[in-house]
Motif scaffolding. Structure first.
Motif, PDB file in Angstrom:
ATOM      1  N   ARG A   1       0.837  -1.200   0.000  1.00  0.00           N
ATOM      2  CA  ARG A   1       0.000   0.000   0.000  1.00  0.00           C
ATOM      3  C   ARG A   1       0.873   1.252   0.000  1.00  0.00           C
ATOM      4  O   ARG A   1       0.616   2.195  -0.750  1.00  0.00           O
ATOM      5  N   GLY A   2       1.911   1.279   0.825  1.00  0.00           N
ATOM      6  CA  GLY A   2       2.777   2.446   0.907  1.00  0.00           C
ATOM      7  C   GLY A   2       3.464   2.765  -0.403  1.00  0.00           C
ATOM      8  O   GLY A   2       3.601   3.930  -0.785  1.00  0.00           O
ATOM      9  N   ILE A   3       3.910   1.728  -1.113  1.00  0.00           N
ATOM     10  CA  ILE A   3       4.540   1.923  -2.418  1.00  0.00           C
ATOM     11  C   ILE A   3       3.509   2.358  -3.450  1.00  0.00           C
ATOM     12  O   ILE A   3       3.711   3.315  -4.209  1.00  0.00           O
ATOM     13  N   GLY A   4       2.386   1.655  -3.486  1.00  0.00           N
ATOM     14  CA  GLY A   4       1.361   1.946  -4.482  1.00  0.00           C
ATOM     15  C   GLY A   4       0.804   3.346  -4.359  1.00  0.00           C
ATOM     16  O   GLY A   4       0.623   4.047  -5.367  1.00  0.00           O
ATOM     17  N   VAL A   5       0.551   3.787  -3.137  1.00  0.00           N
ATOM     18  CA  VAL A   5       0.012   5.123  -2.922  1.00  0.00           C
ATOM     19  C   VAL A   5       1.018   6.179  -3.371  1.00  0.00           C
ATOM     20  O   VAL A   5       0.666   7.146  -4.063  1.00  0.00           O
ATOM     21  N   LEU A   6       2.292   6.013  -2.993  1.00  0.00           N
ATOM     22  CA  LEU A   6       3.292   7.008  -3.367  1.00  0.00           C
ATOM     23  C   LEU A   6       3.427   7.123  -4.879  1.00  0.00           C
ATOM     24  O   LEU A   6       3.409   8.224  -5.439  1.00  0.00           O
ATOM     25  N   VAL A   7       3.565   5.998  -5.551  1.00  0.00           N
ATOM     26  CA  VAL A   7       3.778   6.027  -6.995  1.00  0.00           C
ATOM     27  C   VAL A   7       2.555   6.593  -7.709  1.00  0.00           C
ATOM     28  O   VAL A   7       2.673   7.395  -8.662  1.00  0.00           O
ATOM     29  N   LEU A   8       1.360   6.225  -7.244  1.00  0.00           N
ATOM     30  CA  LEU A   8       0.138   6.721  -7.864  1.00  0.00           C
ATOM     31  C   LEU A   8       0.024   8.236  -7.716  1.00  0.00           C
ATOM     32  O   LEU A   8      -0.171   8.965  -8.695  1.00  0.00           O
ATOM     33  N   VAL A   9       0.192   8.735  -6.509  1.00  0.00           N
ATOM     34  CA  VAL A   9       0.015  10.162  -6.253  1.00  0.00           C
ATOM     35  C   VAL A   9       1.123  10.987  -6.915  1.00  0.00           C
ATOM     36  O   VAL A   9       0.863  12.032  -7.515  1.00  0.00           O
ATOM     37  N   ALA A  10       2.372  10.502  -6.836  1.00  0.00           N
ATOM     38  CA  ALA A  10       3.497  11.266  -7.371  1.00  0.00           C
ATOM     39  C   ALA A  10       3.406  11.441  -8.879  1.00  0.00           C
ATOM     40  O   ALA A  10       3.903  12.434  -9.423  1.00  0.00           O
ATOM     41  N   GLY A  11       2.783  10.497  -9.570  1.00  0.00           N
ATOM     42  CA  GLY A  11       2.742  10.576 -11.023  1.00  0.00           C
ATOM     43  C   GLY A  11       1.569  11.336 -11.589  1.00  0.00           C
ATOM     44  O   GLY A  11       1.499  11.539 -12.802  1.00  0.00           O
ATOM     45  N   LEU A  12       0.643  11.779 -10.748  1.00  0.00           N
ATOM     46  CA  LEU A  12      -0.599  12.349 -11.260  1.00  0.00           C
ATOM     47  C   LEU A  12      -0.598  13.868 -11.374  1.00  0.00           C
ATOM     48  O   LEU A  12      -1.533  14.428 -11.915  1.00  0.00           O
ATOM     49  N   ASP A  13       0.407  14.546 -10.859  1.00  0.00           N
ATOM     50  CA  ASP A  13       0.321  16.000 -10.803  1.00  0.00           C
ATOM     51  C   ASP A  13       1.607  16.707 -11.214  1.00  0.00           C
ATOM     52  O   ASP A  13       1.569  17.732 -11.876  1.00  0.00           O
ATOM     53  N   THR A  14       2.751  16.166 -10.825  1.00  0.00           N
ATOM     54  CA  THR A  14       3.989  16.932 -10.886  1.00  0.00           C
ATOM     55  C   THR A  14       4.449  17.247 -12.306  1.00  0.00           C
ATOM     56  O   THR A  14       4.831  18.380 -12.604  1.00  0.00           O
ATOM     57  N   VAL A  15       4.460  16.261 -13.201  1.00  0.00           N
ATOM     58  CA  VAL A  15       4.926  16.508 -14.574  1.00  0.00           C
ATOM     59  C   VAL A  15       3.973  17.454 -15.291  1.00  0.00           C
ATOM     60  O   VAL A  15       4.405  18.386 -15.990  1.00  0.00           O
ATOM     61  N   ALA A  16       2.679  17.247 -15.119  1.00  0.00           N
ATOM     62  CA  ALA A  16       1.699  18.127 -15.756  1.00  0.00           C
ATOM     63  C   ALA A  16       1.884  19.567 -15.289  1.00  0.00           C
ATOM     64  O   ALA A  16       1.833  20.508 -16.089  1.00  0.00           O
ATOM     65  N   THR A  17       2.113  19.755 -14.003  1.00  0.00           N
ATOM     66  CA  THR A  17       2.318  21.096 -13.467  1.00  0.00           C
ATOM     67  C   THR A  17       3.569  21.736 -14.050  1.00  0.00           C
ATOM     68  O   THR A  17       3.574  22.918 -14.424  1.00  0.00           O
ATOM     69  N   ALA A  18       4.653  20.968 -14.132  1.00  0.00           N
ATOM     70  CA  ALA A  18       5.891  21.501 -14.699  1.00  0.00           C
ATOM     71  C   ALA A  18       5.692  21.954 -16.140  1.00  0.00           C
ATOM     72  O   ALA A  18       6.129  23.052 -16.532  1.00  0.00           O
ATOM     73  N   ILE A  19       5.025  21.142 -16.933  1.00  0.00           N
ATOM     74  CA  ILE A  19       4.779  21.506 -18.326  1.00  0.00           C
ATOM     75  C   ILE A  19       3.905  22.751 -18.403  1.00  0.00           C
ATOM     76  O   ILE A  19       4.121  23.641 -19.236  1.00  0.00           O
ATOM     77  N   GLY A  20       2.919  22.846 -17.520  1.00  0.00           N
ATOM     78  CA  GLY A  20       2.049  24.017 -17.511  1.00  0.00           C
ATOM     79  C   GLY A  20       2.812  25.301 -17.238  1.00  0.00           C
ATOM     80  O   GLY A  20       2.642  26.311 -17.951  1.00  0.00           O
ATOM     81  N   PHE A  21       3.653  25.302 -16.205  1.00  0.00           N
ATOM     82  CA  PHE A  21       4.451  26.493 -15.914  1.00  0.00           C
ATOM     83  C   PHE A  21       5.401  26.815 -17.065  1.00  0.00           C
ATOM     84  O   PHE A  21       5.626  27.993 -17.394  1.00  0.00           O
ATOM     85  N   ASP A  22       5.961  25.785 -17.704  1.00  0.00           N
ATOM     86  CA  ASP A  22       6.884  26.007 -18.819  1.00  0.00           C
ATOM     87  C   ASP A  22       6.161  26.674 -19.999  1.00  0.00           C
ATOM     88  O   ASP A  22       6.662  27.637 -20.589  1.00  0.00           O
ATOM     89  N   LEU A  23       4.991  26.148 -20.350  1.00  0.00           N
ATOM     90  CA  LEU A  23       4.245  26.724 -21.474  1.00  0.00           C
ATOM     91  C   LEU A  23       3.780  28.139 -21.155  1.00  0.00           C
ATOM     92  O   LEU A  23       3.767  29.015 -22.039  1.00  0.00           O
ATOM     93  N   ALA A  24       3.396  28.392 -19.912  1.00  0.00           N
ATOM     94  CA  ALA A  24       2.991  29.747 -19.526  1.00  0.00           C
ATOM     95  C   ALA A  24       4.149  30.721 -19.684  1.00  0.00           C
ATOM     96  O   ALA A  24       3.979  31.850 -20.169  1.00  0.00           O
ATOM     97  N   TYR A  25       5.349  30.293 -19.266  1.00  0.00           N
ATOM     98  CA  TYR A  25       6.520  31.153 -19.422  1.00  0.00           C
ATOM     99  C   TYR A  25       6.788  31.444 -20.901  1.00  0.00           C
ATOM    100  O   TYR A  25       6.993  32.592 -21.303  1.00  0.00           O
ATOM    101  N   LEU A  26       6.802  30.413 -21.729  1.00  0.00           N
ATOM    102  CA  LEU A  26       7.100  30.602 -23.145  1.00  0.00           C
ATOM    103  C   LEU A  26       6.025  31.431 -23.843  1.00  0.00           C
ATOM    104  O   LEU A  26       6.329  32.196 -24.767  1.00  0.00           O
ATOM    105  N   ALA A  27       4.776  31.320 -23.387  1.00  0.00           N
ATOM    106  CA  ALA A  27       3.702  32.114 -23.975  1.00  0.00           C
ATOM    107  C   ALA A  27       3.888  33.598 -23.701  1.00  0.00           C
ATOM    108  O   ALA A  27       3.435  34.451 -24.478  1.00  0.00           O
ATOM    109  N   ARG A  28       4.552  33.914 -22.597  1.00  0.00           N
ATOM    110  CA  ARG A  28       4.765  35.325 -22.215  1.00  0.00           C
ATOM    111  C   ARG A  28       6.123  35.841 -22.691  1.00  0.00           C
ATOM    112  O   ARG A  28       6.379  37.041 -22.610  1.00  0.00           O
TER     113      ARG A  28
END
Length: 405
Positions: free
Chosen positions: A237-264
């Motif tokens: 459970r400890g492994i599954g929860v970490l891997v599931l949660v860690a993969g659902l937000d961080t990369v998408a957020t990074a790409i979002g901030f990157d595209l926002a910067y390049l758009a400006r």
């Protein structure tokens, strides 16, 4: 917001009023820049105590210098990673693994998981990553001259690659994203509800893979052995929860901030279009400028740390967004310089708990930017719209509406 009592051992002159959740620039703000807002701490003391600076509302010592953060994250004998962030939402006490394990147990599970996230494994995944990026961007390009970059690209790209990696069905992508948002950014009602849902899902998936193994992450975990034994239900459970949660937000957020910067910043956007070989280095500078993770440690003993009387049980805040704006570490730290060299950023952490998925995250970000810039014309923030940014345990961006001619 209520202020917690200041512990008796904290000198009054070491108390600061900055926190990552409610200070100026941290609340959801149209056209905000929470990363620039944190830079104010570098005008103050090297270390200070914030009465409210954790996801659970507790006070913490705030480490403002990158070198000091590296020391905290590396000194596992003094600072524990077991802070019970996820399980506390359920009123329980079990670690996400390996993130909340300390040495020597940490090394046992890290060795088990490292091959799954190795550079070799990421290279094998690269064709699927690029194919997914191309599919999404082609769909966006054929649908008009505008899109919501988070909903139409960043989340379905980052999350679908992750779901493929761990063997979860892509058609449930929006469900998993909603769980992650409620858990990571929700209020005191939505957060525990999301935590219960995620735990139930992980337990159910583990039970299913015990009965019917597949070629996926969870099948590997339920069949794995450490130190000559199978994993316990709590460890799975400890492994599954970490891997599931860690993969659902961080990369998408990074790409979002990157595209926002390049758009400006159209000059930088044009630079990467003309010289795509620069994207790999540029991605590192963008990771430095726009990290999302706030790491917490817990003091294992009383320690005087650079003049701060930290006591056993105190929380210690190592925010990557603060370290990455440290003027002692970076020249002109608040300037994004896509030609910057020798970037030693803190975005993936330091020491034994350095981000397990950093190789995969890097490739997703680079491929996402490469294909976006190659397949869409110059883009800007759509007139009349404003991206909404926020600080907190994980920084984020939403409502990123881009358009192009």
């Amino acid at each position: 917001m209520a202020t917690n009592p200041i512990p008796d051992h904290v000198p009054p002159e070491m108390v600061g009023d900055f926190n990552l959740f409610a200070s100026p620039g941290m609340s959801p703000t149209p056209n905000g820049d929470p990363h620039a807002a944190v830079a104010c701490v570098h005008a103050g003391p090297r270390i200070f105590y914030s009465p409210w600076n954790t996801r659970t509302g507790q006070g913490a010592w705030v480490i403002t210098r990158a070198a000091d953060q590296r020391r905290v994250l590396q000194e596992t004998e003094n600072f524990s990673s077991h802070r019970n962030i996820f399980a506390s939402a359920l009123g329980e006490d079990w670690p996400t693994i390996p993130l909340e394990l300390d040495p020597p147990s940490h090394a046992v599970f890290r060795s088990l998981l490292n091959p799954l996230f190795s550079p070799k494994r990421v290279t094998e995944l690269e064709p699927a990553i690029r194919e997914r990026a191309i599919t999404l961007i082609t769909r966006i390009a054929s649908s008009g001259t505008s899109c919501d970059a988070m909903k139409d690209f960043a989340y379905p790209f980052g999350v679908s690659i992750f779901l493929r990696f761990i063997g979860l069905p892509e058609h449930r992508l929006e469900t998993f994203v909603a769980w992650a948002k409620d858990l990571l950014h929700g209020d005191d009602v939505r957060r525990p509800a999301a935590a219960r849902t995620i735990v139930a899902f992980v337990d159910e998936l583990a039970a299913m893979r015990r009965k019917k193994p597949a070629d996926d992450f969870m099948s590997f975990i339920v069949q794995a052995q450490v130190e000559g034994r199978g994993l316990t239900d709590e460890e799975i459970r400890g492994i599954g929860v970490l891997v599931l949660v860690a993969g659902l937000d961080t990369v998408a957020t990074a790409i979002g901030f990157d595209l926002a910067y390049l758009a400006r910043n159209l000059e930088d956007q044009e630079l990467l279009r003309k010289e795509p070989d620069r994207i790999v280095r540029a991605a590192e500078e963008l990771l430095r400028a726009f990290p999302s993770v706030h790491m917490i440690r817990v003091a294992r003993k009383d320690i005087d740390f650079e003049g701060a009387p930290i006591r056993k049980g105190d929380f210690v805040s190592c925010a990557t967004m603060i370290a990455n704006r440290d003027p002692a570490e970076f020249e002109a730290p608040n300037t994004v310089d896509l030609t910057r060299e020798g970037i030693r950023h803190a975005s993936f952490g330091y020491g034994p708990h350095r981000c397990l998925g950093s190789h995969l995250a890097r490739r997703e970000i680079v491929i996402g930017l490469e294909e976006w810039l190659a397949r869409l014309p110059p883009f800007r923030i759509k007139e009349g719209t404003a991206p909404i940014t926020h600080g907190g345990q994980l920084f984020g961006i939403e409502n990123l509406i881009l358009d192009w001619a």
